[in-house]
Scaffold this active site. Structure first.
Site, PDB file in Angstrom:
ATOM      1  N   CYS A  72       0.984  -1.073  -0.078  1.00 32.87           N
ATOM      2  CA  CYS A  72       0.079  -0.324  -0.206  1.00 32.87           C
ATOM      3  C   CYS A  72       0.858   1.685   0.145  1.00 32.87           C
ATOM      4  CB  CYS A  72      -1.251   0.293   1.353  1.00 32.87           C
ATOM      5  SG  CYS A  72      -2.171   1.292   1.381  1.00 32.87           S
ATOM      6  N   CYS A  93      -1.927   1.562  -2.903  1.00 33.33           N
ATOM      7  CA  CYS A  93      -2.511   2.280  -3.200  1.00 33.33           C
ATOM      8  C   CYS A  93      -2.028   3.833  -2.789  1.00 33.33           C
ATOM      9  CB  CYS A  93      -3.985   2.024  -2.221  1.00 33.33           C
ATOM     10  SG  CYS A  93      -2.564   1.230   0.014  1.00 33.33           S
ATOM     11  N   LYS A 132      -0.881   5.242  -6.095  1.00 29.90           N
ATOM     12  CA  LYS A 132      -1.315   5.473  -6.874  1.00 29.90           C
ATOM     13  C   LYS A 132      -2.198   6.388  -7.035  1.00 29.90           C
ATOM     14  CE  LYS A 132      -4.507   2.705  -6.482  1.00 29.90           C
ATOM     15  NZ  LYS A 132      -5.363   2.029  -5.550  1.00 29.90           N
ATOM     16  N   TYR A 151      -9.766  -3.049 -10.798  1.00 31.59           N
ATOM     17  CA  TYR A 151      -9.780  -1.852  -9.949  1.00 31.59           C
ATOM     18  C   TYR A 151      -8.271  -0.644 -10.596  1.00 31.59           C
ATOM     19  CZ  TYR A 151      -7.264  -3.417  -6.271  1.00 31.59           C
ATOM     20  OH  TYR A 151      -6.340  -3.878  -5.328  1.00 31.59           O
ATOM     21  N   ILE A 152      -7.053  -2.590 -10.774  1.00 34.30           N
ATOM     22  CA  ILE A 152      -6.128  -2.154 -11.087  1.00 34.30           C
ATOM     23  C   ILE A 152      -6.223  -1.373 -12.126  1.00 34.30           C
ATOM     24  CG2 ILE A 152      -3.719  -2.506 -11.311  1.00 34.30           C
ATOM     25  CD1 ILE A 152      -3.771  -4.517  -8.893  1.00 34.30           C
ATOM     26  N   GLU A 178      -7.707   1.948 -12.580  1.00 36.13           N
ATOM     27  CA  GLU A 178      -7.050   3.109 -12.689  1.00 36.13           C
ATOM     28  C   GLU A 178      -6.437   3.919 -13.085  1.00 36.13           C
ATOM     29  OE1 GLU A 178      -8.729   2.156  -7.449  1.00 36.13           O
ATOM     30  OE2 GLU A 178      -6.963   1.216  -8.419  1.00 36.13           O
ATOM     31  N   ARG A 218     -11.009 -10.967 -20.707  1.00 38.32           N
ATOM     32  CA  ARG A 218     -11.221 -12.128 -21.280  1.00 38.32           C
ATOM     33  C   ARG A 218     -12.826 -12.638 -21.275  1.00 38.32           C
ATOM     34  NH1 ARG A 218      -8.201 -16.263 -17.566  1.00 38.32           N
ATOM     35  NH2 ARG A 218      -9.765 -14.292 -15.938  1.00 38.32           N
ATOM     36  N   ARG A 277     -16.109  -6.621 -11.999  1.00 34.43           N
ATOM     37  CA  ARG A 277     -17.078  -7.761 -11.274  1.00 34.43           C
ATOM     38  C   ARG A 277     -16.689  -7.555  -9.626  1.00 34.43           C
ATOM     39  NH1 ARG A 277     -15.515 -13.213 -13.226  1.00 34.43           N
ATOM     40  NH2 ARG A 277     -13.154 -12.532 -12.842  1.00 34.43           N
ATOM     41  N   ASP A 316      -3.958  -9.563   2.712  1.00 30.39           N
ATOM     42  CA  ASP A 316      -3.696 -10.859   1.231  1.00 30.39           C
ATOM     43  C   ASP A 316      -3.433 -11.385   0.890  1.00 30.39           C
ATOM     44  OD1 ASP A 316      -4.859  -8.034   0.830  1.00 30.39           O
ATOM     45  OD2 ASP A 316      -3.028  -7.751  -0.327  1.00 30.39           O
ATOM     46  N   HIS A 370     -26.893  21.638   0.755  1.00 32.85           N
ATOM     47  CA  HIS A 370     -27.187  22.378  -0.484  1.00 32.85           C
ATOM     48  C   HIS A 370     -26.396  23.787  -0.542  1.00 32.85           C
ATOM     49  CE1 HIS A 370     -28.972  23.304  -4.193  1.00 32.85           C
ATOM     50  NE2 HIS A 370     -28.670  24.358  -3.775  1.00 32.85           N
ATOM     51  N   GLU A 382     -25.856  15.665  -0.552  1.00 31.85           N
ATOM     52  CA  GLU A 382     -27.272  15.890  -0.739  1.00 31.85           C
ATOM     53  C   GLU A 382     -28.162  15.243  -2.001  1.00 31.85           C
ATOM     54  OE1 GLU A 382     -29.164  19.856  -2.249  1.00 31.85           O
ATOM     55  OE2 GLU A 382     -27.321  19.929  -3.185  1.00 31.85           O
TER      56      GLU A 382
END
Length: 449
Positions: A43, A48, A51, A179-180, A183, A200, A206, A305, A438, A443
């Protein structure tokens, strides 16, 4: 009772291992942490944190284009220097690495800068040649990027190497649709590269709500990213001019300047010696643990992980905290894996918590869905057509909010507070009774119809 060198020996000084070591040491345990690379883990060092800093840098591309509509005299063509951003990111990574190191040392944990391998239920061998013993061993070594076993795979890079590039490629192919992949697709696109993503299957991201990921795909296509679905990766060939031609099943070959693999992550258990202690691994090579993070060997635990449960840094940290509290503190702490918020720092970002609409319909049957499809105020003035989409999924019988899913500017910041409401089991009526702030995008959550 046998005597050991340490009460706890932690292998891996990432976010989870660092938290476990620090808390255990604070409770009076004698702790050592072995780290073969740098304190901070994926990380902090190559994930993360750097990134997200690249994501911030990428956002300036559109912000500078929009600035004219807000009265700023910005040159039509702004120069971008990748090396300046890259090196400044490295500086910040170095700062956090030192902070993590200091935190461990202040807590009283010993940092061992070496690779450690398990040699038995209570022993480890260091790459320095030493052997150390401990009453308890904690494995927190994380995971590494998967690389397809195709001809020419050695020509590709992963997210690890993406932070160290000498220049932004003119054309990049990214294999994957998680996600990688999404991003880095947004990052490279905003820095001027032509981006092709291959996958694929026909799906991206997903696990996220279908409406939200479909919206990201629409926006990405509108921005000029190229997607190739049902594309099997067959191989990479380096051409005489230094470019790479990628062969794909079902599609014409693609020639690019850089190939990046973002096809999942594999637990770092290979060569760790876990068989010497009878530690059970699953089919993916992850350490199998119980609800208290204990492996099949009573003296060996694992978090993060490497267990392949939920590959998120905050989960690794919570697992590390729970482990240390249970062994050395007050005990009776377990991680709740329900309603974990998550975000994808794509361009624009998306975020979600709880059940998707499809999951809710399958599990609950009766479901009510509320949504808001709108153009953020900033986009309106900037003459940008990009629209945000917020979606709330409720139990049709009880009105309880079981999921919130969003795509648009700053939604990762908004979902954190929304996740508290989902976790607490609040109802749509309680959202409706909350006064709107607002003008904000957030909101919309209390105005959904």
């Amino acid at each position: 009772m046998p005597e050991y060198d340490y009460d706890l020996f932690v292998i891996g000084a990432g976010s989870g291992g660092t938290r476990a070591a620090r808390v255990a040491a604070a409770h009076g345990a004698k702790v050592a942490v072995a780290e073969e690379y740098r304190v901070g883990g994926t990380c902090v060092i190559r994930g993360c944190v750097p990134k997200k800093l690249l994501v911030y840098g990428a956002h300036f591309a559109e912000d500078l284009k929009d600035a004219g509509r807000f009265g700023w005299n910005v040159p039509a063509q702004c120069d971008f220097d990748w090396k300046t951003l890259r090196d400044n990111v490295f500086e910040e990574v170095d700062r956090i690495n030192k902070a993590y190191t200091q935190t461990l040392e202040t807590a009283g944990a010993e940092i061992v800068h070496a690779r450690a391998e398990v040699t038995g239920p209570n022993s480890v061998r260091l790459s320095t040649g030493e052997t150390k013993t401990a009453k308890t061993i904690l494995i927190a070594v994380g995971a590494h990027p998967a690389i397809p076993a195709c001809p020419g795979h050695e020509h590709g890079i992963t997210s690890n190497e993406a932070f160290h590039l000498d220049a932004i490629p003119k054309r990049i192919l990214i294999a994957g649709a998680g996600y990688i992949a999404n991003e880095f697709a947004g990052i490279f696109h905003q820095f001027g590269a032509h981006v092709t993503l291959i996958n694929r299957t026909k799906d991206i991201l997903r696990g996220y709500d279908l409406s939200i990921r479909d919206r990201l795909l629409q926006i990405s296509l509108m921005k000029g990213l190229d997607f190739k679905f049902d594309a099997g990766f067959e191989g990479i060939e380096k051409t005489d001019d230094g470019c790479f031609t990628v062969s794909l099943a079902g599609h014409d070959p693609v020639t690019v300047d850089l190939v990046m693999f973002a096809t999942g992550r594999i637990p770092n258990t290979k060569g760790l010696g876990l068989d010497s202690a009878g530690v059970t691994l699953d089919d993916a090579g992850a350490i199998v643990v119980d609800a208290d993070n204990r492996s099949s060997c009573d003296s060996i635990y694992a978090i993060g992980d490497v267990t392949n449960r939920v590959q998120l840094t905050p989960i690794a940290i919570r697992e590390g905290q729970a482990f240390a509290e249970n062994l050395y503190g007050a005990g009776n702490v377990r991680v709740d894996y329900e309603n974990i918020p998550s975000a994808v720092f794509s361009h624009p970002p998306l975020a979600g918590v709880g059940m998707t609409e499809a999951q809710a319909r399958q599990k609950l049957g009766s479901v009510k869905v509320y949504s808001s499809d709108f153009r953020p105020m900033k986009n309106v003035l900037a003459n940008r057509d990009e629209r945000a989409l917020y979606k709330m999924v409720c139990d049709g019988e009880t009105d309880r909010v079981v999921g919130i899913h969003m795509i648009g500017p700053d939604v990762p910041e908004i979902i954190q507070a929304a996740a508290v409401a989902v976790k607490a089991g609040l109802t749509k009526k309680q959202f409706d009774e909350t006064v709107a702030l607002h003008p904000t995008m957030a909101e919309e959550l209390v105005l959904l119809k």
